[in-house]
Design a protein around this motif. Structure first.
Motif, PDB file in Angstrom:
ATOM      1  N   HIS A  14      37.570   1.365  25.991  1.00  0.00           N
ATOM      2  CA  HIS A  14      36.557   2.207  25.344  1.00  0.00           C
ATOM      3  C   HIS A  14      36.947   2.546  23.907  1.00  0.00           C
ATOM      4  CE1 HIS A  14      39.355   5.360  26.662  1.00  0.00           C
ATOM      5  NE2 HIS A  14      38.726   6.225  25.896  1.00  0.00           N
ATOM      6  N   GLU A  17      36.203  -0.566  21.786  1.00  0.00           N
ATOM      7  CA  GLU A  17      34.772  -0.658  21.514  1.00  0.00           C
ATOM      8  C   GLU A  17      34.353   0.369  20.465  1.00  0.00           C
ATOM      9  OE1 GLU A  17      30.669  -1.957  22.340  1.00  0.00           O
ATOM     10  OE2 GLU A  17      32.680  -2.767  22.046  1.00  0.00           O
ATOM     11  N   GLU A  94      25.878  -0.014  16.224  1.00  0.00           N
ATOM     12  CA  GLU A  94      25.376   0.184  17.592  1.00  0.00           C
ATOM     13  C   GLU A  94      25.715   1.609  18.032  1.00  0.00           C
ATOM     14  OE1 GLU A  94      25.506  -3.885  19.937  1.00  0.00           O
ATOM     15  OE2 GLU A  94      27.416  -3.518  18.927  1.00  0.00           O
ATOM     16  N   LYS A  97      26.096   2.962  21.739  1.00  0.00           N
ATOM     17  CA  LYS A  97      27.311   2.618  22.480  1.00  0.00           C
ATOM     18  C   LYS A  97      28.431   3.603  22.149  1.00  0.00           C
ATOM     19  CE  LYS A  97      26.277  -2.308  22.931  1.00  0.00           C
ATOM     20  NZ  LYS A  97      26.740  -3.691  22.683  1.00  0.00           N
ATOM     21  N   ASP A 100      27.690   6.948  23.955  1.00  0.00           N
ATOM     22  CA  ASP A 100      28.083   6.949  25.373  1.00  0.00           C
ATOM     23  C   ASP A 100      29.580   7.217  25.523  1.00  0.00           C
ATOM     24  OD1 ASP A 100      25.558   6.479  26.412  1.00  0.00           O
ATOM     25  OD2 ASP A 100      25.797   4.300  26.447  1.00  0.00           O
ATOM     26  N   GLU A 266      20.168  -3.846  29.648  1.00  0.00           N
ATOM     27  CA  GLU A 266      21.566  -3.668  29.268  1.00  0.00           C
ATOM     28  C   GLU A 266      22.521  -3.820  30.450  1.00  0.00           C
ATOM     29  OE1 GLU A 266      21.865   0.083  27.266  1.00  0.00           O
ATOM     30  OE2 GLU A 266      20.950  -0.679  25.429  1.00  0.00           O
ATOM     31  N   GLU A 269      25.520  -6.077  29.752  1.00  0.00           N
ATOM     32  CA  GLU A 269      26.598  -5.513  28.944  1.00  0.00           C
ATOM     33  C   GLU A 269      27.371  -4.455  29.715  1.00  0.00           C
ATOM     34  OE1 GLU A 269      25.592  -4.219  25.028  1.00  0.00           O
ATOM     35  OE2 GLU A 269      24.064  -5.753  24.771  1.00  0.00           O
ATOM     36  N   LEU A 270      26.651  -3.614  30.442  1.00  0.00           N
ATOM     37  CA  LEU A 270      27.289  -2.488  31.118  1.00  0.00           C
ATOM     38  C   LEU A 270      28.163  -2.921  32.292  1.00  0.00           C
ATOM     39  CD1 LEU A 270      24.279  -0.019  31.018  1.00  0.00           C
ATOM     40  CD2 LEU A 270      26.339   0.086  29.621  1.00  0.00           C
TER      41      LEU A 270
END
Length: 414
Positions: A14, A17, A94, A97, A100, A266, A269-270
């Motif tokens: 995470h 990302e 993005e 993302k 989140d 999505e 991706e998730l």
């Protein structure tokens, strides 16, 4: 944007990302110009650029950093996740993302008050199960005067008759449909109208009753593991119909609520880190289609409109900013012969945003009233939209009638 994560930090998926997303931001501030909450509040921390700095500070800091407080969470909570900023951003940040990731981290670092946790838990449990939601809705309609105002406004005035739903198996062309969690209770005619219109075009809907909530409610209320569990359950429900070879297999998974559609798209991706579901999730996302994507590619001359009404279309954020389908419904309605009134600031959010209208009622009401002023400026007979959340939120003001656009098309064909 320069970041300062340690090598140890970057071993965490995470953080890697977040680092990738943060480094695409160039601080330009174009996003603030189209951010609904920044326009209302005028606080840099309530715009995307300010929130990005808050999340950078949050993710780079240690757990005992006293700069990370409830105030940080407040500004993240106020974000609608409308993704208007992503449409505006010249650098392709993005943002959703990063949000989140930031929301999950602040939830871990700064626990909520018991009352807030109870509200969010209650929303998750009440909304995601269609049978439970419909039972609660019937109870609420029975005792409507006792229901709190912000919930009472979202209830339909009376139970709606969905009409006859055609048998879909008689058609060679078959598609799945996500029935949804709250839509069957709040607007049961939406999916029934969809089935009738598709039936006229020679498309049948294969039932998959095991499929439930798309997972967005759990996921965006920071119960992300529960959201992924719902994704997997839906994949399991749909997969037997998808893996059939040849004409027996389904062409698409139709979404009539643009919020669900954006989320299902999505799944790939998730769940890309899930070795058991990654490939299936990617295929599901490829098959997911908003209803307008189906209709716009069909021969609409086969649909003979017997009445035309003056409409104002509210394009949900999940349709125009997440799915990049702005203008698609307007084009289909115009091709069918409907008259559409112009809508100023059509890119701005109405304030529904999933559960936002319940967790942030004051901001949501301001945004709703501003949106209705713009939608009603052309004096439409009906306001139409493409998402159940927007529909109930706008209708809750008790002004111009608000419906799903496919219901108006269905009525005009009768």
């Amino acid at each position: 944007m320069q970041t300062h994560f340690t090598e140890e930090d970057l071993k965490k998926p995470h953080i890697r990302e977040a680092d990738r997303v943060l480094r695409t931001c160039v601080h330009c501030g174009f996003c603030n110009a189209t951010c609904p909450t920044y326009q209302l509040l005028g606080d840099e921390r309530d715009g995307p650029r300010g929130r990005i700095y808050l999340m950078k500070e949050l993710l780079e800091s240690r757990d005992d950093d006293d700069r990370i407080t409830e105030e940080t969470r407040l500004h993240l909570d106020r974000c609608l996740t409308c993704r208007n900023c992503e449409t505006t951003c010249p650098s392709g940040v993005e943002y959703h993302k990063l949000l989140d990731i930031g929301r999950a981290e602040i939830e871990r670092r700064v626990p909520r008050k018991a009352s807030e946790r109870a509200l969010r838990y209650g929303l998750r449990k009440a909304l995601v199960d269609p049978q439970r939601f419909q039972a609660l809705l019937r109870l609420g309609l029975t005792f409507k005067p006792l229901v709190p105002g912000q919930l009472r406004d979202k209830m339909p005035p009376a139970p709606v008759d969905a009409g006859t739903r055609p048998e879909g198996k008689r058609h060679t062309r078959q598609m799945l449909i996500l029935e949804g969690c709250v839509q069957p209770g709040l607007s049961p005619n939406t999916n029934a109208a969809t089935a009738r219109v598709l039936d006229r075009l020679g498309i049948g809907l294969t039932p998959a009753p095991e499929a439930g909530c798309c997972g967005a409610i759990d996921y965006h209320l920071n119960a992300q593991d529960d959201g992924r569990a719902r994704m997997r359950a839906n994949i399991d429900a749909w997969w037997p119909h998808i893996e059939k070879a040849g004409e027996a297999g389904v062409e698409a998974i139709v979404q009539t609520a643009s919020g669900c559609g954006a989320f299902v798209k999505e799944y790939g991706e998730l769940l890309e880190g899930d070795p058991q579901y990654a490939a299936k999730a990617k295929r599901i996302s490829e098959l997911a289609k908003d209803l307008v994507e189906i209709l716009r590619d069909e021969d609409l001359d086969a649909l003979t409109i017997k009445q035309s009404r003056k409409l104002a279309f509210h394009c949900p954020c999940t349709l125009q900013h997440a799915q990049k389908l702005g203008g698609a419904v307007e084009d289909v309605l115009t091709r069918l012969g409907f008259s559409l009134t112009p809508v100023q600031d059509a890119h701005l959010c109405c304030g529904s945003a999933g559960t936002y209208s319940i967790t942030q009622p004051e901001l949501a009401t301001q945004l709703r009233d501003n949106k209705l002023d713009n939608l009603e400026a052309g004096d439409p007979e009906v306001i139409v939209t493409a998402n159940i959340g927007c529909q109930t939120h706008l209708a809750g003001a008790g002004r111009t009638p608000v419906r799903h656009w496919i219901e108006v098309v269905d009525e005009a064909l009768k």
